[in-house]
Motif scaffolding. Sequence first.
Motif, PDB file in Angstrom:
ATOM      1  N   GLY A  34      -2.082  -2.043   2.467  1.00 60.15           N
ATOM      2  CA  GLY A  34      -2.523  -3.232   1.570  1.00 60.15           C
ATOM      3  C   GLY A  34      -3.351  -2.448   0.486  1.00 60.15           C
ATOM      4  N   ALA A  35      -4.228  -3.068  -0.407  1.00 60.73           N
ATOM      5  CA  ALA A  35      -4.972  -2.682  -1.410  1.00 60.73           C
ATOM      6  C   ALA A  35      -5.477  -1.525  -1.202  1.00 60.73           C
ATOM      7  N   ASP A  36      -6.395  -1.288  -0.031  1.00 62.62           N
ATOM      8  CA  ASP A  36      -7.148  -0.210   0.274  1.00 62.62           C
ATOM      9  C   ASP A  36      -6.317   0.976   0.168  1.00 62.62           C
ATOM     10  N   ASP A  37      -5.241   1.091   0.812  1.00 61.93           N
ATOM     11  CA  ASP A  37      -4.404   2.051   0.940  1.00 61.93           C
ATOM     12  C   ASP A  37      -3.825   2.432  -0.340  1.00 61.93           C
ATOM     13  N   SER A  39      -5.091   2.072  -3.250  1.00 57.47           N
ATOM     14  CA  SER A  39      -6.325   2.690  -3.885  1.00 57.47           C
ATOM     15  C   SER A  39      -6.497   4.266  -3.646  1.00 57.47           C
ATOM     16  N   SER A  40      -6.486   4.189  -2.315  1.00 55.56           N
ATOM     17  CA  SER A  40      -6.718   5.715  -1.576  1.00 55.56           C
ATOM     18  C   SER A  40      -5.573   6.681  -2.031  1.00 55.56           C
ATOM     19  N   TRP A  41      -4.231   6.401  -2.113  1.00 54.86           N
ATOM     20  CA  TRP A  41      -3.164   7.124  -2.466  1.00 54.86           C
ATOM     21  C   TRP A  41      -3.331   7.355  -4.018  1.00 54.86           C
ATOM     22  N   ARG A  43      -6.059   7.874  -5.624  1.00 56.76           N
ATOM     23  CA  ARG A  43      -7.141   9.040  -5.642  1.00 56.76           C
ATOM     24  C   ARG A  43      -6.601  10.333  -5.262  1.00 56.76           C
ATOM     25  N   LEU A  97      -9.163   4.787 -11.293  1.00 56.50           N
ATOM     26  CA  LEU A  97      -8.922   5.345 -10.056  1.00 56.50           C
ATOM     27  C   LEU A  97      -8.186   6.771 -10.386  1.00 56.50           C
ATOM     28  N   ARG A 353      -8.892  -7.042  -7.796  1.00 51.13           N
ATOM     29  CA  ARG A 353      -8.522  -6.319  -6.782  1.00 51.13           C
ATOM     30  C   ARG A 353      -7.051  -6.169  -7.002  1.00 51.13           C
ATOM     31  N   ARG A 361       3.798   2.935   5.498  1.00 50.84           N
ATOM     32  CA  ARG A 361       3.408   4.306   5.758  1.00 50.84           C
ATOM     33  C   ARG A 361       4.354   5.082   6.489  1.00 50.84           C
TER      34      ARG A 361
END
Length: 451
Positions: A34-37, A39-41, A43, A97, A353, A361
């Motif tokens: 999802g969106a959190d993944d 964003s993390s990728w 960064r 980001l 968002r 993954r």
Amino acid sequence: MDTKTQLGKLGLFDAKVPRYTSYPTAPHFNSGVGADDFSSWIRAIPENGEISLYVHVPFCRRLCWFCACRTQGTQTDKPVVAYLETLKAELAMLGKLLPKGVRLSRLHWGGGTPTLLSPGMIDELAGAIRAIAPFTDKTEFSVEIDPNEVDGPRLDALAAAGMNRASIGVQDFDEKIQQSIGRQQSYDITRHAADEIRSRGVTSLNADILYGLPHQTNARITESVQKLLSLNPDRVALYGYAHVPWMAKRQQMIPSEALPTPQERLALFETARKLFLWDNYAEIGIDHFATPDDGLAIAQKAGRLRRNFQGYTDDTSDVLIGVGASSISRFPQGYAQNAPATGAHTGAIREGRFSVTRGHRFSPDDKMRGRMIEALMCDFRIDAGEITRSFDIAPAALAAMLQEVSEAFPGLLRTDQGGLFVPPAARPLTRMIARHLDAYAVDGAGHSSAI
């Protein structure tokens, strides 16, 4: 048994297999990303690194019947203007980001029809992109251009924005075929567009042409290819038309009874292929051709050819970020896809968002199999040394895996200590060979046939 009969017995004419522009393929994405993944990728991208960016414009003035892309028709600019604001907001979110110093290796605008953007819209979008990731001195900026939907001012704006590669959709020049697929586009209009593009300093020109269309014959495709060659494209994608009216409802307008048989499709492909080779184009992978001095031909000779959602590429960036509705991003960690519907995507961006709704993954096994499939699609060989050096697999285990693949195609493939090789006679089966390395079920739904 002749080669064609042998290939037919192995499923060449009736198998349903993916094009393998990704592994796993998009039907196997899931909601676990999802969106959190996403964003993390983002960064995790190294500072001062290079990324590729794809921008999706899902609007067309007309909806061609053959197309199965996610597009929507519009006769006014109102929804396009609103969508542009969404893209600008999405890019601004992305810019916050991205690590310091990130620059663009490749930029591609696709659709839909990116050239329905007005000159002012083109300026705005290009400015929003450069604000978050500047070009390098080697950045390749390509745009999909509809000759029926472009003019001088828009080409001026694209050239000013840095476009240095243009891609023109041709499909076929035969008038009867054009009428049957809902795509009227004369040779004169296409020639004019190519001339106008080159007159603005854009020296690299791509073209797409289809085989397997209704009413297509060897004589007709010969004439269309010869007309295309007169435009001197640097690259050509020779795609097989995928008739999936249960997925793309507009294809129900196409007379299925006029479609060539699988055997005729193979003959159409071979006819076009020979014409490109006779004109000194290098054969790139399973369905591309390029002039000897084009980046794809150079990358192929150097062993640097890669495959992504746009097809074959010489881009070596590990990160491809998709912007816009339905766009797919690829990171070293996995795939992330934005909401397919324009409304859902826009709604998410307005709420501040990202709209990522699904993806995949990567497991270590995914990375290994993905590289082997890419090697097959690009180089028609799997280098055992490369695989054992790059992934956690013992030489004996890899040899057993490749031997199992080879045994599925008796007498056609070569395996030895160096790996697996697909000889020219077996290359029409490349996607089916790749499927034997695919650990995910292939249900056939929505997949085009092998030819």
